[in-house]
Design an enzyme around this catalytic site. Sequence first.
Site, PDB file in Angstrom:
ATOM      1  N   ASP A  24      47.331  18.896  34.322  1.00  0.00           N
ATOM      2  CA  ASP A  24      46.157  19.209  34.506  1.00  0.00           C
ATOM      3  C   ASP A  24      45.614  20.167  35.655  1.00  0.00           C
ATOM      4  OD1 ASP A  24      45.747  17.703  32.064  1.00  0.00           O
ATOM      5  OD2 ASP A  24      45.770  15.830  33.341  1.00  0.00           O
ATOM      6  N   LYS A  27      46.634  25.377  34.470  1.00  0.00           N
ATOM      7  CA  LYS A  27      47.675  26.194  34.175  1.00  0.00           C
ATOM      8  C   LYS A  27      47.417  27.294  33.280  1.00  0.00           C
ATOM      9  CE  LYS A  27      50.669  22.979  33.158  1.00  0.00           C
ATOM     10  NZ  LYS A  27      50.154  21.748  33.740  1.00  0.00           N
ATOM     11  N   GLY A  51      47.443  20.343  26.785  1.00  0.00           N
ATOM     12  CA  GLY A  51      46.131  21.075  26.189  1.00  0.00           C
ATOM     13  C   GLY A  51      45.586  21.942  27.089  1.00  0.00           C
ATOM     14  N   HIS A  52      44.996  22.884  26.763  1.00  0.00           N
ATOM     15  CA  HIS A  52      43.876  23.793  27.611  1.00  0.00           C
ATOM     16  C   HIS A  52      42.799  24.303  26.567  1.00  0.00           C
ATOM     17  CE1 HIS A  52      47.475  26.752  27.560  1.00  0.00           C
ATOM     18  NE2 HIS A  52      46.371  27.547  26.996  1.00  0.00           N
ATOM     19  N   THR A 140      50.738   9.881  25.878  1.00  0.00           N
ATOM     20  CA  THR A 140      49.542  10.414  25.171  1.00  0.00           C
ATOM     21  C   THR A 140      49.568  10.033  23.712  1.00  0.00           C
ATOM     22  OG1 THR A 140      50.911  12.121  24.697  1.00  0.00           O
ATOM     23  CG2 THR A 140      49.473  12.365  26.579  1.00  0.00           C
ATOM     24  N   GLN A 240      52.649  20.269  31.374  1.00  0.00           N
ATOM     25  CA  GLN A 240      53.058  18.987  32.319  1.00  0.00           C
ATOM     26  C   GLN A 240      53.380  19.831  33.592  1.00  0.00           C
ATOM     27  OE1 GLN A 240      54.642  18.621  28.903  1.00  0.00           O
ATOM     28  NE2 GLN A 240      52.684  17.956  28.665  1.00  0.00           N
TER      29      GLN A 240
HETATM   30  P1  IMP Z   1      54.064  11.730  27.021  1.00  0.00           P
HETATM   31  O1  IMP Z   1      54.228  13.183  27.497  1.00  0.00           O
HETATM   32  O2  IMP Z   1      53.028  11.746  26.052  1.00  0.00           O
HETATM   33  O3  IMP Z   1      55.115  11.020  26.545  1.00  0.00           O
HETATM   34  O4  IMP Z   1      53.433  10.876  28.374  1.00  0.00           O
HETATM   35  C1  IMP Z   1      54.072  10.737  29.455  1.00  0.00           C
HETATM   36  C2  IMP Z   1      53.325  10.645  30.614  1.00  0.00           C
HETATM   37  O5  IMP Z   1      53.004  12.254  31.035  1.00  0.00           O
HETATM   38  C3  IMP Z   1      52.113  10.122  30.783  1.00  0.00           C
HETATM   39  O6  IMP Z   1      51.761   9.629  32.158  1.00  0.00           O
HETATM   40  C4  IMP Z   1      51.140  11.196  30.429  1.00  0.00           C
HETATM   41  O7  IMP Z   1      49.701  10.739  30.684  1.00  0.00           O
HETATM   42  C5  IMP Z   1      51.739  12.417  30.928  1.00  0.00           C
HETATM   43  N1  IMP Z   1      51.418  13.458  30.361  1.00  0.00           N
HETATM   44  C6  IMP Z   1      51.927  14.074  29.220  1.00  0.00           C
HETATM   45  N2  IMP Z   1      51.324  15.483  29.343  1.00  0.00           N
HETATM   46  C7  IMP Z   1      50.405  15.637  30.189  1.00  0.00           C
HETATM   47  C8  IMP Z   1      49.643  16.663  30.525  1.00  0.00           C
HETATM   48  O8  IMP Z   1      49.564  17.835  30.000  1.00  0.00           O
HETATM   49  N3  IMP Z   1      48.640  16.556  31.455  1.00  0.00           N
HETATM   50  C9  IMP Z   1      48.741  15.454  32.252  1.00  0.00           C
HETATM   51  N4  IMP Z   1      49.819  14.439  32.012  1.00  0.00           N
HETATM   52  C10 IMP Z   1      50.326  14.292  31.056  1.00  0.00           C
END
Ligand code: IMP
Length: 463
Positions: A24, A27, A51-52, A140, A240
Amino acid sequence: MVNETVVNKPKPTATIVVGGAWGDEGKGKIASRAAQDADLVIRATGGANAGHTIVWNGKKIALHLVPGGIVNPQTICFIGQGVVVDLDVLYKEIIQLEDMGVPNVRERLKISGRAHLVLPYHKELDELYEKLKNTPVGTTKKGIGPAYEDKDKRIGIRMYDILREYDELKMLVEQALRVHNILLRSTSEKESLFKALWKETITINLMSYVHDFETMIVDGDHLVEKFCANGKKIVVEGAQAYRLDKDFGDYPDVTSSNCVTAGALIGGHLNHKDVKEVIVVLKAYFSRVGNGVFPTEQQAHIENDEVYYYDPREGFIGDLIRDLGHEYGATTGRPRRTGWFDAVLVRSSKRALGADYLCINHLDTLGKIGKHLGYVKMCYAYQYQGDIIERFPDDINITGEVPTPLYRTIKGGWDVSSDVREFEELPENAQEFIKMIERETGIPVKYIGVGPDNDDLIVREDV
Ligand code: IMP
């Protein structure tokens, strides 16, 4: 002959944009700018967890899978082999983009046949795993981890597979469900055993997409090679960030992909010789969603995802930063945890990211925070296990000790108009903040975000 090969060697043309903290960082803003004259924009890792927001003719849309570069009518957008694709999400995005009038979306969007699919059972497993863990990661719930896990187990279903005959595809779905049911049988969550019928509905749903997607499915190596060999401009939109990387990050509080530079290369069908520059994106303050260590986090009132607005009597700085920065998850809407800029973390990211330049977003927001408080802070070292250290401790999730940040303070805040385009026009203390980042991290700050729009950016050409 040898000389000829050397002369013909194409120059590297790929700009890699990656997140420098916990995601976040904005990017999309710098990636969209870099993509304005790009021939190829690649999404390389993650899935619909990212997401953006992009803007097209004044209309906004949140994209989770389609690269933001789609708004540039000349650009080919490519979803690489490192992405896990949720076809329901992707299809909706394509329709939305078409409804907004973005031209030739289907012709310009390509998907690696090797990219794996996120299927409904992955989302159920994501929820279940979180329930079974001592400390949930706070994912998420988009099924990202379980989809990558199936890839590793060699039971994943790829884009290429939707081109198979119905019975063949159904056998693959059935195989995956069979493997998962073995695990589910051994948990107390028996009611969540995947029903045999699911193989039919999932297969039918996948086959319903063949018509829409078959022309987009490509041999990714071949596609990217053509662009590289012809010296075409390539931008990789990272997803990420450094500390969410499954190897470099705060394991187990990480995502399930390699979202550092090397992961962006593999996921984007690139190799190191293609890389022209790596831009690492950060905010002038930090944020994190989900669980895990966050040394410079400021106290906030967030309970069970309930948000409490900044109350000057209580003075929770975390709430102030979140309010002024509008820090709510783009994918989940969750309020983000917030804190001060952490130069220790950025210094430690050099190995993983190989930054050429930093992009610091929200310098305007930090100025407003400073105006409320009368100061802003930046962490330059940690006190940890009795020592002063200058690197992020590698064993942080083993010791359970959260380092105590040591801060430098800059007095006051600043007003920055979103029209400012020259570094020298910034207020003196705002300039000092940027110079402090450069001194503490050793990485030049080439881009500075001064407002919400993509164009609200200072580009320091002399850096
Ligand atoms: P997952 O990617 O859904 O498995 O989540 C794993 C961790 O990465 C969690 O703490 C999410 O909140 C974080 N996370 C995943 N994608 C993003 C993103 O695009 N921005 C910020 N945090 C993310």
